[in-house]
Enzyme design. Structure first.
Site, PDB file in Angstrom:
ATOM      1  N   ASP A 177       2.608  -4.809   1.797  1.00  0.00           N
ATOM      2  CA  ASP A 177       2.940  -4.440   3.174  1.00  0.00           C
ATOM      3  C   ASP A 177       4.112  -3.458   3.112  1.00  0.00           C
ATOM      4  OD1 ASP A 177       3.916  -4.316   5.763  1.00  0.00           O
ATOM      5  OD2 ASP A 177       3.477  -6.422   6.195  1.00  0.00           O
ATOM      6  N   HIS A 178       3.832  -2.214   3.460  1.00  0.00           N
ATOM      7  CA  HIS A 178       4.849  -1.176   3.282  1.00  0.00           C
ATOM      8  C   HIS A 178       6.011  -1.328   4.275  1.00  0.00           C
ATOM      9  CE1 HIS A 178       6.463   2.214   1.396  1.00  0.00           C
ATOM     10  NE2 HIS A 178       5.453   3.046   1.451  1.00  0.00           N
ATOM     11  N   ARG A 179       5.859  -2.202   5.272  1.00  0.00           N
ATOM     12  CA  ARG A 179       6.998  -2.458   6.171  1.00  0.00           C
ATOM     13  C   ARG A 179       8.076  -3.253   5.455  1.00  0.00           C
ATOM     14  NH1 ARG A 179       3.798  -5.481  10.804  1.00  0.00           N
ATOM     15  NH2 ARG A 179       3.032  -6.455   8.908  1.00  0.00           N
TER      16      ARG A 179
END
Ligand code: CAO
Length: 431
Positions: free
Chosen positions: A403-405
């Site tokens: 999850d790039h967040r």
């Protein structure tokens, strides 16, 4: 001299100690006059406290969950150079704010007080009205639920008395969105999906139709949500498992009662990497990251009815043989449809291994609310340059979706590189 304006809570009528359920702006943000700064919600009404001027937010005093009353300071705003400076006014009585249940009621007047600040002239303007009716009418719990699903409440029709939005209304909205009806995520324009194509396939040749299994329907809804809502990136790497394979075969000969596959080594290497990179052993909760101190690993199991993900608990405390027994047991339980809800809860990180079947890489979908998933493909003997010559090495492909967040690309590359190091030399598990 720069002008600082204080935004304060206007008269709330008979209400006081009204909780802040949403902060709508950040420090440094430029706001327009009357733009909502935060949302208050009492038993009777949901309302925004607007900015009295156009300018830049210098300080936000009120915090989520604070209970505010009329006159309480919300934020300090530096007036835009072009904006007219409002005249300072003294506090004045005002009528009740308009509850969201009755949006057509008369608009309230304002209350404010002038307070000097150390380095800047501070004025309290006379136009700090609450903005009723601009906020969709829903309880804090429903708001949190909608936020978690990325649903813009402004687009949801409330079915309860007075148009109040219920949890079921949000669920219905998401179902419609997944069916291709309406955009699910609000704010940035939503997904704006066009409807699903309706095609009469029998026009092109003979067809038959069969219903999706219950598991496929359930996992499909989860996969669609996770794929749409999580910004996925997949990091690929390879681990040299030549020595690991020699050891695995030896273990297999010593423990004939259980099949020892590469998967249990991957579970141990994942736990080692989760310990070293704690952000991977985490879940997003609004703006917070919940870091877990336990190591429960979900294993994707292929069954005739579809994919299920039972969880092996406390993998940090179990050895390779114990894990092999548990893996065999959950695989059987999954294929015999005997898994319970509890068997599939509490996972920190998931491994999806297609290594027994084939493939060189794939892009697994994160099992929310986890933040990463490891895909494993089939190992192959490859010529690897050792500095002087090519040597045959058994290489295992790893595909880590994250999850790039929460996780940056560099962290993901370090995670898989570390896993590869551990798998190449299992003594690292002891370090
Ligand atoms: N490379 C090469 N061989 C591998 C391997 C790999 N990465 N992983 C496993 N193998 C071998 C095993 O050693 C075993 O060999 P032998 O039969 O010679 O002993 C064989 O492949 C079969 O292994 P397995 O699949 O029975 O056992 P496993 O522990 O690797 O996996 C389980 C167990 C339950 C995860 C697996 O059976 C399964 O269901 N995999 C599918 C998961 C899936 O569908 N994921 C996709 C999700 S996205 O849609």
């Amino acid at each position: 001299m720069s002008e600082l304006i204080e935004a304060r809570v206007p008269d709330l009528g008979s209400d006081s100690g009204v909780p802040v359920i949403e902060l709508l702006v950040k420090v440094g943000e430029t706001v327009k006059k009357d733009q909502g700064l935060l949302t208050l919600e009492s038993d009777k009404a949901t309302m925004e406290v607007p900015s009295p001027v156009a300018g830049e937010i210098v300080e936000i005093i009120a915090q989520l969950g604070d209970e505010l009353s009329a006159g309480d300071l919300v934020a300090r705003i530096k007036v835009s150079a072009s904006a007219p400076t409002p005249a300072p006014v003294a506090a004045a009585p005002a009528p009740l704010p308009v509850p969201a249940k009755a949006p057509e009621a008369p608009k309230p007047a304002s209350v404010a007080a002038a307070v000097p600040a150390a380095s800047a002239a501070v004025h309290a303007p006379d136009n700090s009205e609450l903005i009723p009716g601009k906020v969709p009418y829903a309880s804090p719990a429903v708001r949190v639920f909608a936020r978690e699903l990325g649903v813009d409440l402004a687009q949801v029709k409330g079915s309860e008395r007075g148009g109040r939005i219920s949890k079921e209304d949000v669920q219905q909205f998401v179902k419609a969105a997944l069916a291709g009806g309406v955009p699910a995520a609000g704010g940035g324009g939503g997904l704006n999906l066009i409807p699903w194509p309706q095609v009469d396939f029998s026009k092109f040749g003979p067809v038959s139709s069969e219903p999706l299994s219950r598991i496929k329907k359930l996992s499909g809804a989860n996969l669609a949500r996770n794929w749409a809502m999580i910004p996925h990136v997949t990091q690929f790497d390879e681990a040299d498992i030549t020595d690991m394979e020699i050891f695995r075969k030896k273990l297999g000969e010593e423990h004939k009662d259980v099949k020892v596959t590469p998967l249990v080594f991957l579970i141990k290497a994942s736990v080692a990497a989760l310990k070293k990179f704690p952000n991977f052993n985490a879940s997003l909760d609004g703006d917070n990251l919940v870091l877990k101190q336990y190591f429960h690993v979900g294993i994707a199991v292929d069954t005739p009815d579809g994919l299920v993900v039972p969880v092996i608990r406390d993998c940090d405390k179990k050895g390779l043989i114990e894990l092999s027994h548990e893996l065999a047991a959950i695989s059987v339980k999954a294929r015999e449809k005997k898994l319970t809800g509890a068997d599939m809860q509490g996972g920190c990180f998931t491994i999806s291994s297609l290594g027994g079947i084939g493939g060189t890489a794939f892009t697994p979908i994160i099992n929310a609310p986890e933040v990463a998933i490891l895909g494993v493909s089939k190992s192959q003997t490859k010529p690897v340059w050792n500095g002087t010559e090519f040597a045959p090495k058994l290489m295992l492909p790893l595909s880590l979706s994250y999850d790039h967040r929460v996780i940056d690309g560099a962290a993901a590359a370090r995670f898989t590189a570390y896993m590869a190091q551990v798998l190449a030399d299992l003594r690292r598990l002891l370090v």
